[in-house]
Design an enzyme around this catalytic site. Structure first.
Site, short mmCIF file in Angstrom:
data_model
loop_
_atom_site.label_atom_id
_atom_site.label_comp_id
_atom_site.label_asym_id
_atom_site.label_seq_id
_atom_site.Cartn_x
_atom_site.Cartn_y
_atom_site.Cartn_z
N GLY A 21 43.28 34.42 43.49
CA GLY A 21 43.27 33.81 44.81
C GLY A 21 42.68 34.71 45.88
N ILE A 58 40.32 33.82 47.90
CA ILE A 58 38.92 33.61 47.55
C ILE A 58 37.99 34.13 48.65
CG2 ILE A 58 37.17 31.88 46.97
CD1 ILE A 58 39.35 32.19 44.83
N HIS A 66 33.96 35.96 44.91
CA HIS A 66 34.37 34.87 44.03
C HIS A 66 33.38 33.71 44.10
CE1 HIS A 66 38.54 36.58 44.91
NE2 HIS A 66 38.43 36.69 43.60
N ASP A 89 35.13 45.25 38.80
CA ASP A 89 36.20 45.66 37.89
C ASP A 89 35.59 45.87 36.51
OD1 ASP A 89 38.69 45.22 39.64
OD2 ASP A 89 37.63 43.31 39.81
N ARG A 117 41.54 43.20 48.43
CA ARG A 117 42.25 44.30 49.08
C ARG A 117 41.65 44.67 50.44
NH1 ARG A 117 45.71 47.01 45.55
NH2 ARG A 117 45.56 46.30 43.40
#
Length: 283
Positions: free
Chosen positions: A31, A33, A37, A152, A189
């Site tokens: 989530g 977003i 994303h 990531d 973040r």
């Protein structure tokens, strides 16, 4: 756009689409977003008949309860963004749907070795939480293709290994990191950072570019490059929390056979920990 919370309803909808031979793409998220994303979603939309986006803040991949309680949740805004971007189904299960017998009784999917190096040292248990929830989503949805961001990067490498080892018939696609105008990788973040901290955080990308330049243009010494990069980060207001230069495929030390290097960086600004990745072509 369909909004589904229950596993049984998801199963029934998917059965209809499969009977119609629809190709299914999955973009798993937690989530909040953002444009990163949406880049994944845009590419997935062009390459599938049915696009599913999951939104699930997975407790298994968090080190402590404080981290998960502080994770930004913007479900209403997320829903509007996904609808606008022509997502067919938004899957938002509750924790008791995904872990009906609790976390301590949940079977774990664990990718050995890769899960315990680099980020795995700093975040014990994190990657087995990721691979467990992703394997559950893969089993539930059975997508033809799934999209993940390259920021990531260790996670992406681990998921690719899991797919091979567990014989999932799913194509995994990594999408390059989306950055703001200052070069900072977009991340959920980032919402925790004020305007000044956002400017400081952009130095993470600058340091990666410095490391890449050193690696390509100078007879390199990995240890010295990382040592200097840490000094630069500190001078620019960031606290290094994990820097590495490794083989892109294995995440191990570079060898003469390495075709590409992966620069992986992590640093803290205040209480917020940011990570990033850069690919460097060696041959």
């Amino acid at each position: 756009m369909l909004i589904v919370k229950k596993l049984l309803k998801l199963k029934n909808i998917l059965e209809i689409w499969r009977k119609e031979n629809k190709s299914i793409a999955l973009v798993p998220t937690m989530g909040n977003i953002h444009d990163g994303h949406l880049k994944l979603i845009s590419i997935a939309r062009k390459n599938s008949d049915i696009l599913i986006v999951s939104v699930f803040v997975n407790p298994m991949q968090f080190e402590n309860i404080k981290d998960i309680s502080n994770y930004p949740r913007t479900l209403n805004e997320d829903c509007q963004k996904l609808k606008k971007n022509l997502v067919n189904l938004m899957f938002i299960p509750e924790i008791n749907e995904m872990y009906p017998y609790g976390l301590t009784n949940q079977t774990i999917v664990n990718v050995p070795k890769l899960s315990y190096i680099l980020e795995g040292i700093h975040r014990p248990g994190h990657f087995q939480g990721v691979t467990t929830i992703i394997s559950k989503l893969f089993n539930l949805i059975k997508p033809n293709i799934a999209y993940f961001g390259e920021k990531d990067f260790q996670q992406l490498v681990i998921i690719r290994k899991m797919v091979i080892d567990m014989n999932f018939d799913i194509k995994i696609v990594g999408i390059p990191t989306v950055r703001n105008q200052d070069g900072l990788a977009l991340s959920s973040r980032n919402i925790k950072l004020n305007e000044y901290e956002l400017k400081v955080a952009a130095n993470l990308n600058k340091v990666m570019n410095y490391m890449a330049h050193q690696l390509i243009n100078i007879e390199f010494n990995i240890h010295q490059i990382i040592k200097k990069a840490k000094i630069i980060l500190v001078k620019n207001g960031l606290q290094p929390d994990g820097l590495a230069i490794c083989d892109e495929l294995t995440l191990k030390k570079l060898t003469t056979d390495s075709k590409n290097a992966a620069i992986l960086v992590a640093a803290k600004i205040g209480n917020t920990r940011l990570i990033d990745y850069k690919k460097v072509k060696l041959q």
